[in-house]
Design a protein around this motif. Sequence first.
Motif, short mmCIF file in Angstrom:
data_model
loop_
_atom_site.label_atom_id
_atom_site.label_comp_id
_atom_site.label_asym_id
_atom_site.label_seq_id
_atom_site.Cartn_x
_atom_site.Cartn_y
_atom_site.Cartn_z
N UNK A 1 -14.32 -1.93 12.55
CA UNK A 1 -13.35 -1.05 11.95
C UNK A 1 -14.29 -0.64 10.46
N UNK A 2 -14.72 0.43 10.24
CA UNK A 2 -15.35 0.73 8.89
C UNK A 2 -14.58 1.77 8.21
N UNK A 3 -13.88 2.53 8.83
CA UNK A 3 -13.11 3.63 8.03
C UNK A 3 -11.64 3.75 8.41
N UNK A 4 -10.90 4.07 7.56
CA UNK A 4 -9.43 4.33 7.85
C UNK A 4 -8.85 5.48 6.91
N UNK A 5 -7.93 6.15 7.34
CA UNK A 5 -7.42 7.15 6.79
C UNK A 5 -5.88 6.78 6.28
N UNK A 6 -5.58 7.21 5.07
CA UNK A 6 -4.26 7.12 4.60
C UNK A 6 -3.66 8.69 4.31
N UNK A 7 -2.68 8.96 4.78
CA UNK A 7 -1.81 10.43 4.61
C UNK A 7 -0.83 10.10 3.86
N UNK A 8 -0.75 11.12 2.73
CA UNK A 8 0.20 10.86 1.71
C UNK A 8 0.81 12.24 1.53
N UNK A 9 1.94 12.41 1.21
CA UNK A 9 2.58 13.56 0.57
C UNK A 9 3.17 13.26 -0.78
N UNK A 11 5.56 11.29 -1.57
CA UNK A 11 6.82 10.88 -1.70
C UNK A 11 6.64 9.34 -1.83
N UNK A 12 7.74 8.67 -1.96
CA UNK A 12 7.88 7.35 -2.27
C UNK A 12 7.00 6.45 -1.10
N UNK A 13 7.55 6.84 0.12
CA UNK A 13 6.98 6.08 1.28
C UNK A 13 5.35 6.71 1.53
N UNK A 14 4.97 7.74 1.15
CA UNK A 14 3.56 8.16 1.11
C UNK A 14 2.82 7.59 0.06
N UNK A 15 3.39 7.23 -1.28
CA UNK A 15 2.61 6.63 -2.12
C UNK A 15 2.37 5.17 -1.90
N UNK A 16 3.51 4.44 -1.44
CA UNK A 16 3.36 3.11 -1.00
C UNK A 16 2.44 2.93 0.13
N UNK A 17 2.18 3.92 1.22
CA UNK A 17 1.28 3.81 2.02
C UNK A 17 -0.08 4.03 1.67
N UNK A 18 -0.36 4.88 0.70
CA UNK A 18 -1.65 4.83 -0.12
C UNK A 18 -2.11 3.52 -0.69
N UNK A 105 -5.21 5.39 11.34
CA UNK A 105 -4.38 6.04 10.49
C UNK A 105 -3.25 5.27 9.68
N UNK A 106 -3.08 5.23 8.58
CA UNK A 106 -2.03 4.66 7.92
C UNK A 106 -1.21 5.71 7.41
N UNK A 107 0.15 5.61 7.80
CA UNK A 107 1.33 6.43 7.41
C UNK A 107 2.72 5.83 6.54
N UNK A 108 3.07 6.43 6.00
CA UNK A 108 4.68 5.80 5.33
C UNK A 108 5.62 5.89 6.25
N UNK A 109 6.70 5.09 6.30
CA UNK A 109 7.76 5.20 7.06
C UNK A 109 8.64 5.09 6.08
N UNK A 110 9.72 6.17 5.94
CA UNK A 110 10.87 6.17 5.04
C UNK A 110 11.88 5.13 5.65
N UNK A 111 12.84 4.62 4.90
CA UNK A 111 14.05 4.01 5.01
C UNK A 111 14.73 4.77 6.35
N UNK A 112 15.36 3.77 6.97
CA UNK A 112 16.27 4.46 8.35
C UNK A 112 17.52 5.37 7.66
#
Length: 221
Positions: A1-9, A11-18, A105-112
């Motif tokens: 594993x040499x490269x990962x993607x992080x998707x951010x919009x 948002x709070x969840x996106x920033x945290x995932x980043x 691929x890393x993505x944020x997940x908002x609270x339920x």
Amino acid sequence: MNRIIVATDYSAAGQNAMLYAAEAAATHNMELVLFHLHNISIHALNARLSVESMDSIFEKAKDNFEDSAYALSQTYGIKVIRHFASGDIYTELSLCAETWQADLLVMGMSDKSLEQQLMGNTTTKVIHRLKIPVLAVPENLHYSPVKNILYACDFDKNISEAFPEKLRDFASIFGAQIEIFTVESVLKKLQTNDVVTERKLSMDNGLAGISHYIKMYFPIM
């Protein structure tokens, strides 16, 4: 594993995932692809802004994106590849993964929320629609090394001969232990020793060098 993607919009969840992905990349010496999808908002379209105004909004969003990528690179000492896109998120994420040959691929997940429980969200839909493995990071979770992975499987489909390579690589890089969980029929319970021996041998071959164990569940009928 040499490269990962992080998707951010952003948002709070996106920033945290980043931040989560950046720290993981720095810890394990991986390249980070920063993905951001920007589409002109429905409000701007309804306002019938001029082409020049829309171009200005687009360029400002791109400049902010470039600043974020540069800040991540400097803060964490990692290579950050920029991928700024516009259009359908599933198409663009798939293209991004293919273009940069990313492993995760890393993505944020908002609270339920009630809406999320009923309709799902972008992250859950991406998990179903894209082929690349997705690591969903809860909004309030900070980075810590992955120690345990639960892998639920159906041995009757004979997946053991083709154990997911990316999962094996993921466990190897993060030094994580894999727990293989499977549900077996009561009939096989009568042959438990033989079944366990056969299953374990097959998994041991597929997970050579990876810490793992099998947990078999026999439901009461």
